[in-house]
Structures are given as C-alpha cells and as structure tokens.
Design a protein around this motif. Structure first.
Motif, short mmCIF file in Angstrom:
data_model
loop_
_atom_site.label_atom_id
_atom_site.label_comp_id
_atom_site.label_asym_id
_atom_site.label_seq_id
_atom_site.Cartn_x
_atom_site.Cartn_y
_atom_site.Cartn_z
N THR A 60 5.63 1.13 -11.43
CA THR A 60 6.43 1.82 -10.41
C THR A 60 6.61 3.32 -10.69
O THR A 60 6.51 4.12 -9.76
N PRO A 61 6.88 3.74 -11.93
CA PRO A 61 6.99 5.19 -12.16
C PRO A 61 5.71 5.95 -11.81
O PRO A 61 5.77 7.06 -11.29
N GLY A 86 3.27 9.82 -5.60
CA GLY A 86 3.74 10.11 -4.25
C GLY A 86 4.50 11.42 -4.16
O GLY A 86 4.23 12.26 -3.29
N TRP A 87 5.43 11.62 -5.07
CA TRP A 87 6.22 12.85 -5.04
C TRP A 87 5.39 14.07 -5.40
O TRP A 87 5.52 15.13 -4.80
N PRO A 99 7.98 17.92 -11.11
CA PRO A 99 8.11 16.99 -9.99
C PRO A 99 7.57 15.59 -10.30
O PRO A 99 8.14 14.60 -9.86
N PHE A 100 6.49 15.51 -11.05
CA PHE A 100 5.97 14.20 -11.44
C PHE A 100 6.98 13.45 -12.30
O PHE A 100 7.19 12.26 -12.13
N VAL A 101 7.58 14.16 -13.24
CA VAL A 101 8.56 13.54 -14.13
C VAL A 101 9.77 13.04 -13.35
O VAL A 101 10.23 11.91 -13.55
N TRP A 102 10.30 13.87 -12.45
CA TRP A 102 11.47 13.46 -11.66
C TRP A 102 11.13 12.31 -10.73
O TRP A 102 11.94 11.39 -10.53
N GLY A 103 9.96 12.34 -10.12
CA GLY A 103 9.54 11.24 -9.26
C GLY A 103 9.40 9.94 -10.02
O GLY A 103 9.81 8.88 -9.57
N PRO A 114 10.70 1.14 -4.63
CA PRO A 114 11.06 2.17 -5.63
C PRO A 114 10.14 3.38 -5.60
O PRO A 114 10.57 4.49 -5.87
N GLY A 115 8.88 3.18 -5.25
CA GLY A 115 7.94 4.30 -5.18
C GLY A 115 8.24 5.26 -4.05
O GLY A 115 7.89 6.44 -4.11
N LEU A 116 8.89 4.78 -2.98
CA LEU A 116 9.24 5.63 -1.86
C LEU A 116 10.55 6.37 -2.03
O LEU A 116 10.84 7.30 -1.28
#
Length: 163
Positions: free
Chosen positions: A34-35, A41-42, A9-13, A87-89
C-alpha cells in the motif's frame, strides 16, 4: 527542483497510505504494498500537475495509476483490490479544496466558493473516472487471459483425443 522537493511527496504519500492501511487493519501484504501504491499515485499527481498545470488531468492519471497498481497487487497477493485502492487514494483526496470551499462560503464569498468548489468537484470526478476506467480495463484483461487459457486447454484436449 532539488532532490528534497522531488522525494518528499513520495515519502508523504507512502506514509499517509501506510497509516490508513493500519487503520483499515490490513494484513502484512497490504501493509507491504500500500505505501508503494500511495507514493506512486501522489508522486505522479505532483509531477503531472507541475508539468501540465491541469489538476484534473493529474488527478485522473494518478487515480488511474493507483487503481491499476491496486488491481495488480490484488492479483499478485490474492487479496481484494480495495485493500490497496482505498489507502492508496487517501493522498489524492481533495480535502483541502472541500475545506476552502466551505470556508469561503461561510465567510460570505460565494464567487470564490463556487470557483474552488468547481475545482474540487472536477478533481473528485477525475479521480472517480480514473478508477472506473482502470478497473474496467483490468476486468477486460483478466477476462481475455481467462479465455485464452480456456482455449489453450480445449486445443490441448482436442489434440490428445485426436480430434
């Protein structure tokens, strides 16, 4: 829970946030941070939704975290917070819920449509509330810091002038 289901999930976020920052034509600082903002967040959303079972609570905490990190990155890089915030959201946007709501409605299942729609609106409201509270807290902290610096400078001037 194995490592892959925790790290993925961290990687996809991070990937989603990075790609959206590219679309937004962010500068190097935006592409760098931003990544991290999106991944945190994710990842927080996934962790809290698993632990609490409440999607609204998880969305609120994750959006609060994203907004707080965005404000921090904005101060450190001297760029607007929206460069990091939007982008973070992106990983948190409940687009799947919106799709499922419309699909259930079109298929003639109003009960399911209403249930999923309420959940989706709750998620969207929690995201907005998290952003609003975090931005307000950041503004208050920045004002307090600015006032402390002004008071310190006044004291220094008064001491120098002997008054």
């Amino acid at each position: 829970m194995n490592v892959v289901t925790f790290v993925l999930p961290f990687v996809w976020g991070a990937a989603a946030s990075f790609c959206y920052a590219l679309i937004f034509n962010a500068d190097f600082k935006g592409l760098l941070w931003t990544p991290f903002v999106g991944a945190c967040g994710w990842g927080l959303y996934m962790l809290l939704s698993t632990l609490t079972g409440s999607a609204a609570t998880a969305y609120f905490a994750a959006s609060f975290c994203v907004a707080a990190f965005s404000e921090l990155c904005a101060v450190l890089s001297r760029t607007p917070a929206t460069v990091f915030l939007i982008p973070g959201l992106i990983p948190l946007v409940p687009g799947g819920g919106m799709f499922q709501t419309m699909r259930a409605f079109v298929q003639g299942d109003p009960d399911t449509s209403a249930r999923i729609g309420f959940t989706t609106l709750s998620a969207a409201g929690a995201i907005v509330l998290g952003i609003a509270i975090s931005s307000s807290c950041a503004h208050i902290v920045f004002v307090l810091i600015k006032n402390a610096k002004v008071r310190k400078a006044k004291r220094k001037n008064n001491a120098r002038m002997g008054g």
